[in-house]
Design a protein around this motif. Structure first.
Motif, PDB file in Angstrom:
ATOM      1  N   ASP A 266      51.242  32.633  36.074  1.00 21.49           N
ATOM      2  CA  ASP A 266      51.407  33.870  36.838  1.00 21.49           C
ATOM      3  C   ASP A 266      51.443  33.466  38.305  1.00 21.49           C
ATOM      4  OD1 ASP A 266      50.768  36.145  38.460  1.00 21.49           O
ATOM      5  OD2 ASP A 266      49.939  37.145  36.696  1.00 21.49           O
ATOM      6  N   ARG A 267      52.632  33.472  38.882  1.00 23.99           N
ATOM      7  CA  ARG A 267      52.826  32.957  40.246  1.00 23.99           C
ATOM      8  C   ARG A 267      51.957  33.694  41.267  1.00 23.99           C
ATOM      9  NH1 ARG A 267      54.873  28.781  42.973  1.00 23.99           N
ATOM     10  NH2 ARG A 267      56.095  29.271  44.802  1.00 23.99           N
ATOM     11  N   ALA A 268      51.872  35.008  41.178  1.00 24.94           N
ATOM     12  CA  ALA A 268      51.057  35.773  42.130  1.00 24.94           C
ATOM     13  C   ALA A 268      49.592  35.381  42.010  1.00 24.94           C
ATOM     14  CB  ALA A 268      51.241  37.272  41.899  1.00 24.94           C
ATOM     15  N   ALA A 269      49.109  35.229  40.783  1.00 31.31           N
ATOM     16  CA  ALA A 269      47.713  34.825  40.585  1.00 31.31           C
ATOM     17  C   ALA A 269      47.484  33.413  41.115  1.00 31.31           C
ATOM     18  CB  ALA A 269      47.343  34.917  39.112  1.00 31.31           C
ATOM     19  N   ARG A 270      48.452  32.526  40.863  1.00 30.53           N
ATOM     20  CA  ARG A 270      48.327  31.146  41.360  1.00 30.53           C
ATOM     21  C   ARG A 270      48.211  31.130  42.883  1.00 30.53           C
ATOM     22  NH1 ARG A 270      49.603  25.919  39.881  1.00 30.53           N
ATOM     23  NH2 ARG A 270      50.445  26.592  37.886  1.00 30.53           N
ATOM     24  N   LEU A 271      49.040  31.899  43.563  1.00 29.80           N
ATOM     25  CA  LEU A 271      49.012  31.924  45.033  1.00 29.80           C
ATOM     26  C   LEU A 271      47.714  32.547  45.545  1.00 29.80           C
ATOM     27  CD1 LEU A 271      52.739  32.916  45.612  1.00 29.80           C
ATOM     28  CD2 LEU A 271      51.687  30.659  45.986  1.00 29.80           C
TER      29      LEU A 271
ATOM     30  N   VAL B  86      26.625  29.500  46.628  1.00 24.58           N
ATOM     31  CA  VAL B  86      26.527  30.044  47.980  1.00 24.58           C
ATOM     32  C   VAL B  86      27.187  31.422  48.021  1.00 24.58           C
ATOM     33  CG1 VAL B  86      26.422  27.800  49.126  1.00 24.58           C
ATOM     34  CG2 VAL B  86      28.630  28.882  48.761  1.00 24.58           C
ATOM     35  N   PRO B  87      26.669  32.310  48.872  1.00 25.15           N
ATOM     36  CA  PRO B  87      27.237  33.665  48.952  1.00 25.15           C
ATOM     37  C   PRO B  87      28.530  33.707  49.761  1.00 25.15           C
ATOM     38  CG  PRO B  87      25.216  33.520  50.253  1.00 25.15           C
ATOM     39  CD  PRO B  87      25.423  32.192  49.617  1.00 25.15           C
ATOM     40  N   VAL B  88      29.609  33.289  49.105  1.00 26.64           N
ATOM     41  CA  VAL B  88      30.952  33.351  49.673  1.00 26.64           C
ATOM     42  C   VAL B  88      31.798  34.182  48.723  1.00 26.64           C
ATOM     43  CG1 VAL B  88      33.028  32.016  50.249  1.00 26.64           C
ATOM     44  CG2 VAL B  88      30.766  31.116  50.831  1.00 26.64           C
ATOM     45  N   GLY B  89      32.503  35.153  49.253  1.00 24.41           N
ATOM     46  CA  GLY B  89      33.381  35.984  48.443  1.00 24.41           C
ATOM     47  C   GLY B  89      34.799  35.913  48.960  1.00 24.41           C
ATOM     48  N   ALA B  90      35.759  36.147  48.083  1.00 24.82           N
ATOM     49  CA  ALA B  90      37.163  36.131  48.489  1.00 24.82           C
ATOM     50  C   ALA B  90      37.983  36.954  47.505  1.00 24.82           C
ATOM     51  CB  ALA B  90      37.698  34.703  48.530  1.00 24.82           C
ATOM     52  N   HIS B  91      39.006  37.581  48.043  1.00 26.21           N
ATOM     53  CA  HIS B  91      39.930  38.332  47.192  1.00 26.21           C
ATOM     54  C   HIS B  91      41.292  38.346  47.871  1.00 26.21           C
ATOM     55  CE1 HIS B  91      41.741  42.039  45.393  1.00 26.21           C
ATOM     56  NE2 HIS B  91      41.409  41.341  44.333  1.00 26.21           N
ATOM     57  N   ALA B  92      42.292  37.826  47.181  1.00 29.02           N
ATOM     58  CA  ALA B  92      43.652  37.775  47.734  1.00 29.02           C
ATOM     59  C   ALA B  92      44.591  38.599  46.860  1.00 29.02           C
ATOM     60  CB  ALA B  92      44.142  36.326  47.807  1.00 29.02           C
ATOM     61  N   VAL B  93      45.559  39.224  47.521  1.00 28.85           N
ATOM     62  CA  VAL B  93      46.549  40.052  46.833  1.00 28.85           C
ATOM     63  C   VAL B  93      47.926  39.724  47.409  1.00 28.85           C
ATOM     64  CG1 VAL B  93      47.342  42.411  46.403  1.00 28.85           C
ATOM     65  CG2 VAL B  93      44.899  41.907  46.424  1.00 28.85           C
ATOM     66  N   LEU B  94      48.886  39.507  46.522  1.00 32.87           N
ATOM     67  CA  LEU B  94      50.273  39.285  46.917  1.00 32.87           C
ATOM     68  C   LEU B  94      51.048  40.576  46.689  1.00 32.87           C
ATOM     69  CD1 LEU B  94      52.413  37.182  47.844  1.00 32.87           C
ATOM     70  CD2 LEU B  94      52.876  36.791  45.407  1.00 32.87           C
ATOM     71  N   THR B  95      51.669  41.097  47.737  1.00 33.24           N
ATOM     72  CA  THR B  95      52.428  42.339  47.622  1.00 33.24           C
ATOM     73  C   THR B  95      53.889  42.049  47.284  1.00 33.24           C
ATOM     74  OG1 THR B  95      52.878  42.341  49.999  1.00 33.24           O
ATOM     75  CG2 THR B  95      50.916  43.546  49.249  1.00 33.24           C
ATOM     76  N   ALA B  96      54.617  43.098  46.968  1.00 27.08           N
ATOM     77  CA  ALA B  96      56.020  42.966  46.570  1.00 27.08           C
ATOM     78  C   ALA B  96      56.881  42.345  47.669  1.00 27.08           C
ATOM     79  CB  ALA B  96      56.578  44.328  46.173  1.00 27.08           C
TER      80      ALA B  96
END
Length: 191
Positions: free
Chosen positions: A95-100, A118-128
């Motif tokens: 899944d290319r979007a998930a990979r990126l 360690v308390p590090v959070g991250a969330h990335a989203v690829l848009t159209a």
């Protein structure tokens, strides 16, 4: 929850609550809560859903309150030989979007020299339109210091996109370090 990341972020919102460690597999944790050992528990929704244990009264925590761990929910498949038929077959599952997204999240974690404790959070989203947006967070264990920031980048359509996603994660890590993330993380014992 036993997650330092979740506890720190939740404490930033509700410092008046008591946070306890919760160990065991998912069914055991759910059972402990239903037996009244805890007033509430915090677990990943995906795990509850997959196991058919998502209760009707469950509430989803918004990303504005709690960012997940970098790469949380991503699955990886490893093959023994780079030239094998298995590689060709497995490539169709990518899944290319998930990979990126995961590439950017993990690059952020690596730049912060963090790990799973360690308390590090991250969330990335690829848009159209091929814009990758990455939210990142670093917190002190007591939740009194929480640094959050966001960065975005337009990604190409070819092989360069993976490196652009990695650069985005490193850049956001540098921004958080410039705001004091390194000092927060230096106070956290590494096991």
């Amino acid at each position: 929850t036993s997650s330092l990341r979740r506890k720190a972020q939740l404490r930033a919102f509700r410092s008046d609550l008591n946070y306890e460690d919760l160990r065991g597999n998912v069914p055991t944790r759910v059972r402990k809560q239903s037996e009244g050992q805890y007033d509430a528990i915090v677990l990943a929704r995906a795990g509850l859903f997959r196991l058919g244990l998502l209760p009707l009264h469950a509430q989803r925590l918004d990303f504005e309150m709690v960012l997940p761990a970098p790469g949380q929910g991503a699955l990886g498949i490893q093959t023994r030989d780079e030239q094998s038929e298995a590689v060709r077959l497995v490539a169709r599952l990518d899944d290319r979007a998930a990979r990126l997204a995961v590439t950017a999240e993990r690059a952020l974690l690596n730049r912060l020299e963090g790990g799973c404790l360690v308390p590090v959070g991250a969330h990335a989203v690829l848009t159209a339109d091929r814009t990758l947006t990455l939210d990142g967070m670093v917190a002190s264990l007591d939740g009194l210091q929480v640094l959050r920031d966001r960065a975005s980048a337009a990604l190409g359509t070819g092989a360069e996109a993976v490196e652009q996603a990695r650069t985005l994660g490193v850049t956001l890590g540098e921004t958080l370090i410039g705001r004091g993330a390194d000092r927060i993380l230096a106070q956290i014992p590494r096991r």
